[in-house]
Enzyme design. Structure first.
Site, PDB file in Angstrom:
ATOM      1  N   CYS A 193      12.198  -7.742  -4.771  1.00 59.09           N
ATOM      2  CA  CYS A 193      12.238  -8.685  -3.643  1.00 59.09           C
ATOM      3  C   CYS A 193      10.966  -9.525  -3.646  1.00 59.09           C
ATOM      4  O   CYS A 193      11.034 -10.750  -3.647  1.00 59.09           O
ATOM      5  CB  CYS A 193      12.386  -7.926  -2.333  1.00 59.09           C
ATOM      6  SG  CYS A 193      13.950  -7.029  -2.194  1.00 59.09           S
ATOM      7  N   TRP A 218      10.861   4.873  -0.913  1.00 59.56           N
ATOM      8  CA  TRP A 218      11.899   4.674  -1.928  1.00 59.56           C
ATOM      9  C   TRP A 218      12.940   5.785  -1.973  1.00 59.56           C
ATOM     10  O   TRP A 218      13.797   5.796  -2.857  1.00 59.56           O
ATOM     11  CB  TRP A 218      11.241   4.538  -3.306  1.00 59.56           C
ATOM     12  CG  TRP A 218      10.563   3.220  -3.504  1.00 59.56           C
ATOM     13  CD1 TRP A 218       9.256   2.925  -3.278  1.00 59.56           C
ATOM     14  CD2 TRP A 218      11.169   2.012  -3.974  1.00 59.56           C
ATOM     15  NE1 TRP A 218       9.001   1.614  -3.581  1.00 59.56           N
ATOM     16  CE2 TRP A 218      10.160   1.034  -4.009  1.00 59.56           C
ATOM     17  CE3 TRP A 218      12.460   1.676  -4.380  1.00 59.56           C
ATOM     18  CZ2 TRP A 218      10.409  -0.284  -4.436  1.00 59.56           C
ATOM     19  CZ3 TRP A 218      12.703   0.377  -4.806  1.00 59.56           C
ATOM     20  CH2 TRP A 218      11.687  -0.590  -4.817  1.00 59.56           C
ATOM     21  N   TYR A 240       9.115  -2.608 -10.094  1.00 56.63           N
ATOM     22  CA  TYR A 240       7.862  -3.349 -10.038  1.00 56.63           C
ATOM     23  C   TYR A 240       6.770  -2.923 -11.013  1.00 56.63           C
ATOM     24  O   TYR A 240       6.310  -3.721 -11.834  1.00 56.63           O
ATOM     25  CB  TYR A 240       7.297  -3.266  -8.609  1.00 56.63           C
ATOM     26  CG  TYR A 240       8.179  -3.860  -7.566  1.00 56.63           C
ATOM     27  CD1 TYR A 240       8.177  -5.230  -7.304  1.00 56.63           C
ATOM     28  CD2 TYR A 240       9.034  -3.054  -6.803  1.00 56.63           C
ATOM     29  CE1 TYR A 240       9.002  -5.773  -6.330  1.00 56.63           C
ATOM     30  CE2 TYR A 240       9.852  -3.595  -5.822  1.00 56.63           C
ATOM     31  CZ  TYR A 240       9.833  -4.958  -5.596  1.00 56.63           C
ATOM     32  OH  TYR A 240      10.647  -5.498  -4.643  1.00 56.63           O
ATOM     33  N   ARG A 252      12.017 -13.400  -2.825  1.00 53.81           N
ATOM     34  CA  ARG A 252      13.375 -13.951  -2.862  1.00 53.81           C
ATOM     35  C   ARG A 252      14.215 -13.482  -1.677  1.00 53.81           C
ATOM     36  O   ARG A 252      15.102 -14.181  -1.207  1.00 53.81           O
ATOM     37  CB  ARG A 252      14.083 -13.552  -4.160  1.00 53.81           C
ATOM     38  CG  ARG A 252      14.332 -12.055  -4.247  1.00 53.81           C
ATOM     39  CD  ARG A 252      15.314 -11.640  -5.300  1.00 53.81           C
ATOM     40  NE  ARG A 252      15.505 -10.196  -5.267  1.00 53.81           N
ATOM     41  CZ  ARG A 252      16.464  -9.574  -4.584  1.00 53.81           C
ATOM     42  NH1 ARG A 252      17.351 -10.264  -3.885  1.00 53.81           N
ATOM     43  NH2 ARG A 252      16.558  -8.265  -4.600  1.00 53.81           N
ATOM     44  N   GLU A 303       1.750   2.930  -2.075  1.00 48.16           N
ATOM     45  CA  GLU A 303       2.822   2.333  -2.870  1.00 48.16           C
ATOM     46  C   GLU A 303       2.236   1.327  -3.857  1.00 48.16           C
ATOM     47  O   GLU A 303       2.614   1.303  -5.037  1.00 48.16           O
ATOM     48  CB  GLU A 303       3.850   1.651  -1.966  1.00 48.16           C
ATOM     49  CG  GLU A 303       5.000   1.031  -2.759  1.00 48.16           C
ATOM     50  CD  GLU A 303       5.840   0.081  -1.933  1.00 48.16           C
ATOM     51  OE1 GLU A 303       7.067   0.052  -2.131  1.00 48.16           O
ATOM     52  OE2 GLU A 303       5.273  -0.659  -1.099  1.00 48.16           O
ATOM     53  N   ASP A 334      13.382  -8.564   4.418  1.00 44.72           N
ATOM     54  CA  ASP A 334      13.716  -7.916   5.678  1.00 44.72           C
ATOM     55  C   ASP A 334      12.492  -8.078   6.580  1.00 44.72           C
ATOM     56  O   ASP A 334      11.489  -7.380   6.411  1.00 44.72           O
ATOM     57  CB  ASP A 334      14.040  -6.450   5.406  1.00 44.72           C
ATOM     58  CG  ASP A 334      14.194  -5.615   6.667  1.00 44.72           C
ATOM     59  OD1 ASP A 334      14.027  -6.153   7.776  1.00 44.72           O
ATOM     60  OD2 ASP A 334      14.476  -4.412   6.533  1.00 44.72           O
TER      61      ASP A 334
END
Length: 318
Positions: free
Chosen positions: A200, A97, A139, A220, A75, A223
């Site tokens: 995130c 994803w 990203y 921010r 990733e 999980d």
């Protein structure tokens, strides 16, 4: 051996991973229960910090459950290409994803196809993947091709040359190591509404001291059960790659979280993981030094001393 950073109770000899488990326990036992965007519900705390020493190849690779570090690495390498379509990941067997494009397809077409059949079509049909596999400017797009605009004499504007933040950080680490501007930012306010999921892990900052590269990630939203083990590995790996490219030794990696949460439907995973003890001290080695940040391959990384306990699974909240 990696240094075990002290926690609030000044225990200095415990495994570095224990701070991750302590954070999980704190959230699960004392977090505020909240209704979240997904509708699943979470327990959440606001503001958390973890610190890891990356000297001697040490990595924050969670051992109290198996973390598929090659998946996380693929990733990260995908981010560095600037790609935003899931098809290159799917072709490598990476399905991090999948849920977001599938949910969009079902919502917009009314075709309640299974996610397995949807991903099969992404893999087999390039035209279908082009239409339905894109995540928007997530990203990688922001990291290596942050959009710019040129204003024309008539008062309108047109797209300019994109900014490769990663390449600029490598250059600044080499030429101006004392700078306080070694930053990679993913939170492009103007494009958030076009992203399948706003970033995130949004802000990375780097700091050079005594020939060592320190790194900090501000996240921010996190999980802790499913996402954070991947985030810790990926951010530390990015830092290690930058250090190699800038001829620096790896220093400290600092992770900071804003809304740090556990999903209520992850209870079985959480309680099982909290009953476990960390195992071993994982190390990362490089097989070679590629020509640039954009030339690494999965074969360039070797992990040793990784003896995790069994994998733990739970549903992803979309």
């Amino acid at each position: 051996m990696a240094t075990a950073f002290p926690l609030a109770d000044s225990r200095t000899s415990e495994h570095p991973e224990q701070q991750y488990l302590d954070l999980m326990r704190r959230i699960w036992t004392a977090g505020s229960e909240r209704v979240d965007r997904t509708g699943v519900g979470t327990r959440s705390v606001f503001g958390a910090t973890l610190r890891f020493d990356l000297a001697d190849g040490a990595m924050p690779l969670i051992t109290s459950k198996r973390v598929y570090w090659k998946t996380a690495t693929r990733e990260l390498l995908w981010f560095l290409t600037g790609e935003t379509n899931i098809r290159p990941l799917v072709l490598q067997g990476v399905h991090i994803w999948d849920d977001w494009p599938h949910a969009r397809y079902v919502r917009e077409t009314g075709d309640d196809v299974s996610i397995e059949r949807f991903i099969e079509r992404i893999e087999q049909d390039e035209t279908f993947a082009e239409q339905w596999g894109d995540l928007g400017p997530v990203y990688g797009k922001q990291w290596v091709d942050w959009p710019t605009y040129r204003y024309r004499p008539d008062g309108l504007y047109e797209p300019g040359q994109g900014i490769n933040q990663v390449a600029e950080v490598v250059l600044s680490l080499r030429e101006n190591p004392g700078s306080r501007r070694h930053i990679i930012e993913g939170w492009n306010v103007a494009e958030l509404d076009r992203m399948a999921l706003p970033p995130c892990h949004k802000t990375y900052q780097f700091h050079v001291a005594d020939g060592k590269l320190n790194g900090l990630l501000y996240q921010r939203s996190c999980d802790v059960a499913l996402g954070l083990p991947f985030n810790l590995w990926s951010a530390a790996l990015l830092q290690r790659m930058l250090a190699q490219q800038a001829d620096l030794e790896p220093g400290e990696f600092v992770w900071m979280g804003g809304d740090v949460h556990l999903y209520l439907n992850h209870a079985e995973l959480i309680e099982e993981q909290l009953s476990r003890e960390p195992q071993g001290r994982p190390r990362l080695g490089f097989v070679r030094r590629p020509a640039s940040m954009f030339d690494y391959r999965i074969e360039d990384f070797e992990v040793s001393n990784y003896t995790p306990l069994g994998a733990l699974k739970a549903p992803v909240a979309v």
